[in-house]
Design a protein around this motif. Structure first.
Motif, mmCIF file in Angstrom:
data_model
loop_
_atom_site.group_PDB
_atom_site.id
_atom_site.type_symbol
_atom_site.label_atom_id
_atom_site.label_comp_id
_atom_site.label_asym_id
_atom_site.label_seq_id
_atom_site.Cartn_x
_atom_site.Cartn_y
_atom_site.Cartn_z
ATOM 1 N N LYS A 114 2.025 2.022 -0.410
ATOM 2 C CA LYS A 114 1.064 3.119 -0.575
ATOM 3 C C LYS A 114 1.771 4.480 -0.598
ATOM 4 O O LYS A 114 1.564 5.288 -1.504
ATOM 5 C CB LYS A 114 0.017 3.082 0.563
ATOM 6 N N SER A 115 2.617 4.703 0.410
ATOM 7 C CA SER A 115 3.357 5.972 0.430
ATOM 8 C C SER A 115 4.298 6.053 -0.759
ATOM 9 O O SER A 115 4.448 7.110 -1.381
ATOM 10 C CB SER A 115 4.159 6.107 1.719
ATOM 11 N N THR A 116 4.900 4.928 -1.077
ATOM 12 C CA THR A 116 5.824 4.906 -2.212
ATOM 13 C C THR A 116 5.120 5.354 -3.485
ATOM 14 O O THR A 116 5.662 6.132 -4.268
ATOM 15 C CB THR A 116 6.397 3.482 -2.395
ATOM 16 N N PHE A 121 1.488 14.835 3.200
ATOM 17 C CA PHE A 121 2.474 13.869 3.680
ATOM 18 C C PHE A 121 1.994 13.066 4.882
ATOM 19 O O PHE A 121 1.284 13.579 5.749
ATOM 20 C CB PHE A 121 3.759 14.590 4.069
ATOM 21 N N GLN A 122 2.440 11.814 4.902
ATOM 22 C CA GLN A 122 2.157 10.984 6.078
ATOM 23 C C GLN A 122 2.936 11.529 7.274
ATOM 24 O O GLN A 122 2.432 11.572 8.383
ATOM 25 C CB GLN A 122 2.549 9.524 5.789
ATOM 26 N N TYR A 123 4.181 11.955 7.033
ATOM 27 C CA TYR A 123 4.999 12.540 8.105
ATOM 28 C C TYR A 123 5.525 13.910 7.670
ATOM 29 O O TYR A 123 6.642 13.999 7.148
ATOM 30 C CB TYR A 123 6.179 11.620 8.434
ATOM 31 N N LEU A 129 -3.867 12.072 -0.329
ATOM 32 C CA LEU A 129 -3.787 12.242 1.123
ATOM 33 C C LEU A 129 -3.247 10.961 1.729
ATOM 34 O O LEU A 129 -3.917 9.939 1.727
ATOM 35 C CB LEU A 129 -5.176 12.555 1.704
ATOM 36 N N ASP A 130 -2.018 11.040 2.210
ATOM 37 C CA ASP A 130 -1.376 9.835 2.741
ATOM 38 C C ASP A 130 -1.595 9.754 4.255
ATOM 39 O O ASP A 130 -0.904 10.412 5.024
ATOM 40 C CB ASP A 130 0.127 9.861 2.405
ATOM 41 N N GLU A 131 -2.563 8.962 4.631
ATOM 42 C CA GLU A 131 -2.894 8.755 6.043
ATOM 43 C C GLU A 131 -3.070 10.069 6.787
ATOM 44 O O GLU A 131 -2.570 10.253 7.895
ATOM 45 C CB GLU A 131 -1.819 7.900 6.728
ATOM 46 N N THR A 132 -3.789 10.981 6.153
ATOM 47 C CA THR A 132 -4.038 12.266 6.806
ATOM 48 C C THR A 132 -4.893 12.070 8.051
ATOM 49 O O THR A 132 -4.910 12.906 8.948
ATOM 50 C CB THR A 132 -4.710 13.229 5.806
HETATM 51 MG MG LIG Z 1 2.723 4.918 4.254
#
Ligand SMILES: [Mg+2]
Ligand SMILES: Nc1ncnc2c1ncn2[C@@H]1O[C@H](COP(=O)(O)OP(=O)(O)OP(=O)(O)O)[C@@H](O)[C@H]1O
Lengths: 261, 478
Positions: free
Chosen positions: A46-48, A90-92, A175-178
């Motif tokens: 997913k993030s990729t 970003f997730q992080y 939105l990555d795991e916001t």
């Molecule tokens: Mg991820």
């Protein structure tokens, strides 16, 4: 099918990191104004996907095509994609010590304006907008003066991402795991932030592990991403099903190379 | 990514042009006769010549230091010319109208217009070209306040007592090899005297320009802030782009009397040499200030130029409750080498010092911080805080810290913090994802890293310093 009404079109995308295939034949089409939720197990890619779309270095496209607003996405540099309206929360989120949020955000906004042939926004106007954005995501105005993400708590970082989104007014928000790492109140703040930005011109990809967020942000579609592919798509009810049953019923086999590795 | 960042940093050296100006330049070579000629041209009093000759003899007995973390071929001191001045300066122009327009154009090109109407309001400039001062602006206005700001060669005639009393009082001739050489052959530089209880009404600044080939520049600056006075002084420096190395060996002495404050800022942008390390200035500089009771000296430096830098602006905290500060940004790239830092010598009671050093290394450069904090037995209740941060760009550069601490008073407190970080791919990606191009991203990250130091610079120059680190967009993205 006319392309005009499609904001993002991903066709048979294959992509890899460090010579490892992560995205393995992914198709997705997003029309303006739509909200797509992407769920899926850890490590599914997913993030990729977000990184590949936004053009992060080291994320190689092996085959397939992606167009954004009719333009070939892979013809654009990372910063050009951003200026064309692609935004990744970003997730992080990473820290940039010493660079104030305000300075960073103004430079971002101005970069997009410049690309559109507009003049830089005046400091006074920008400050006003930034203060409003702070209020919307429930961050004290003092955060504008602090270094980008410097010493922010996990939840504050996520809200800061959202604030950037509010100011940049992108066309496509990923939105990555916001929602992860947020307390219940903050979750609502994020949801409201997103909902207030929903419009016919703006689309969202919301990556999440929790049905909870989708209670607040009603997605038009829910996709399950597993092992680099979308293995199931449906409407909001799919998220409920996933919450109840997990992913195993979708029967994803681990790829062979992973077993060998 | 690293390659991209490095390219982004490879800004052009904009001050690299040569001015077509006819000069009187000594033949290369150094001996007592050369020093006599130099002293004669400047019409110096006898005592000054004797002082120079004594220094020359001392220097001849000394060895070139080799302890710094820098590497360069041995300097042939006989191959250097020790004096060069534009011909037009021979009969001392009385006003700006008489100054060779080409000289004025040179400074204008460097962004330092010398016509007072065009200048930054509130900044007086002494412009030193090779071995002579070309012009000093706003002198009338400063004289009204009783402030003396003039070339040191002129001060020797007009204020011989002051010069005689303080020259060499902070940096003795024997201090080190380059200081001794400077004492023997120094040419021009600025002299500043701020009378008791006076707040200098303007920023003072000296702009050093090396133009002539094969000459060294040996500047000498002396600043005296009398009791309860305040002055903020800034120096800038540039030189043409040449394949040969050139030597710049300066001495700066600051005297802060009781309750006085001196703020001394440097924006050093000497030609750094090319990508392969060809050419560039050897910047071997001795800077030191003495603080009397309740006095304060603050050194701020932004060092982006020079092939080799060897420089340790220091404070002797002699008076009780005196304060010394050192804020430094040193950026090295290509093959540049910098060995820089400070010495804080605590003699008086309750003396305090702060050291903030930011080193940025890119390319194949080497960047060292070298600092000494000494608490003498009399330094009861003294305190020092040191923070040394290094930022690495790429993996072919070096960053080193050499902190020395000597405490001979148990009540003294010394704190030291050090960090090393990198411009990370994540940071670059975040910036680019928000629409910034890589050049802007690097300069922003680097500027952020230097923020604590930049905020110490006078406002007018903080912008200039930021720009120095900023990168020209043209042709820098691969
Ligand atoms: Mg991820
Ligand atoms: N730089 C990298 N080098 C090697 N493998 C990587 C790299 N980046 C990602 N991967 C691998 O790619 C796969 C997909 O990672 P990704 O972060 O996209 O998963 P995700 O779906 O976002 O998971 P999560 O739900 O835990 O956030 C993982 O197996 C991960 O280990």
């Amino acid at each position: 099918m006319s392309n005009e009404n499609v904001l993002l079109s991903i066709k048979d995308l294959h992509a890899s990191v460090e010579e490892k295939n992560i995205i393995k034949g992914l198709n997705l089409e997003i029309k303006p104004g739509e909200v797509h939720a992407i769920m899926g197990p850890n490590g599914a890619g997913k993030s990729t996907l977000g990184y590949v779309l936004s053009g992060r270095e080291g994320y190689e496209v092996d085959s397939g095509s992606v167009s954004l607003g009719g333009e070939d996405l892979f013809d654009m540099e990372t910063e050009e994609r951003a200026r064309a309206g692609l935004f990744l929360a970003f997730q992080y989120p990473v820290e940039i010590p010493g660079v104030s949020n305000l300075e960073f955000l103004k430079a971002s906004v101005d970069a997009t304006r410049e690309a559109n042939g507009e003049e830089a926004i005046t400091s006074a106007d920008f400050l006003k907008q930034a203060k409003e954005a702070c209020k919307k995501v429930n961050l004290p105005v003092s955060f504008l003066k602090r270094g980008v993400n410097e010493g922010f708590s996990g939840g504050e970082k996520k809200r800061n991402e959202l604030m950037q989104m509010l100011l940049l007014k992108p066309k496509l928000c990923i939105l990555d795991e916001t929602d992860s790492g947020l307390d219940i109140d903050a979750l609502q703040v994020v949801a409201e932030g997103v909902n207030s930005q929903r419009s016919d011109e703006r689309s969202f990809i919301v990556v999440t592990h929790y049905q909870r967020l989708l209670d607040y942000i009603k997605p038009d579609y829910v996709h399950v991403l597993s092992d680099g592919k979308i293995v199931k798509s449906g409407d909001a009810s799919l998220a409920l099903e996933l919450e109840a049953q997990g992913y195993s019923w979708l029967q994803t086999e681990p790829a062979e190379d992973e077993l060998e590795g | 990514m690293t390659e991209q960042i490095d390219k982004a940093l490879a800004r052009e050296y904009e001050a690299g042009f040569v001015s077509e100006i006819e000069s009187d330049t000594f033949e290369p070579g150094l001996n007592e006769d050369v020093i006599r000629r130099l002293s004669q041209i400047k019409g110096e009093p006898e005592w000054m010549l004797d002082w120079r000759l004594k220094a020359f003899r001392v220097w001849q007995e000394m060895e070139e230091p080799d302890w710094a973390h820098v590497d360069y071929p041995k300097i042939d001191f006989q191959a250097i010319a020790y004096y060069s001045a534009p011909k037009s300066m021979q009969d001392k122009p009385k006003s700006l109208d008489e100054v060779d327009p080409e000289l004025l154009r040179t400074y204008e090109k460097l962004g330092i217009p010398l016509i007072e109407q065009q200048m930054l309001a509130g900044v007086a400039v002494d412009a030193v070209f090779d071995s002579v001062s070309v012009v000093t602006t706003f002198r009338d206005k400063l004289e009204e306040a009783g402030v003396i700001f003039c070339p040191i060669s002129e001060a020797l005639h007009k204020y011989p007592e002051l010069v005689k009393q303080y020259l060499g009082s902070v940096v003795p001739t024997k201090d080190n090899y380059y200081a001794a050489l400077n004492c023997a052959v120094f040419t021009d530089g600025s002299f500043v005297y701020i009378p008791k209880g006076t707040r200098c009404p303007m920023e003072l600044s000296t702009y050093f320009r090396i133009n002539e080939q094969n000459t060294g520049q040996f500047e000498r600056t002396l600043i005296i802030a009398d009791e309860g006075s305040y002055v903020s002084y800034l120096e800038g420096c540039t030189a043409p782009q040449r394949d040969e190395n050139q030597l710049h060996a300066a001495v700066v002495e600051l005297v802060a009397m009781d309750d006085a404050e001196i703020k001394y800022s440097t924006v050093q942008n000497w030609y750094p040499g090319d990508e392969e390390g060809k050419g560039g200035i050897y910047n071997f500089v001795t800077k030191r200030g003495i603080c009397h009771t309740n006095a304060k000296i603050s050194w701020t430096q932004v060092e982006t130029g020079s092939a080799v830098t060897w420089k340790y602006p220091s404070c002797v905290l002699k008076g009780d409750n005196s304060v010394g500060e050192f804020y430094s940004v040193a950026l090295t790239r290509g093959r540049q080498q910098a060995d820089t830092g400070t010495k804080m010598i605590h003699l008086g009671k309750n003396t305090r010092s702060t050291i903030i050093s930011k080193g940025i290394s890119a390319g194949k450069s080497n960047n060292s911080y070298r600092g000494l904090v000494r608490m003498n037995p009399g330094a009861k209740g003294a305190r020092n805080f040191t923070q040394c941060d290094s930022l690495l760009i790429g993996d072919q550069c070096g960053a080193h810290t050499f902190p020395y601490v000597e405490s001979r008073n148990p009540s003294a407190i010394i704190e030291h913090e050090a960090t090393t970080s990198k411009v990370s791919d994540e940071q670059m990606f975040l910036c680019q994802q928000r629409g910034l191009d890589p050049e802007k991203a690097v300069s922003m990250i680097v500027n952020g890293f230097c923020k604590e130091v930049f905020k110490e610079l006078p406002m007018e120059f903080a912008v200039e310093a930021g720009k120095l680190l900023e990168i020209s967009l043209e042709g820098s993205v691969g």
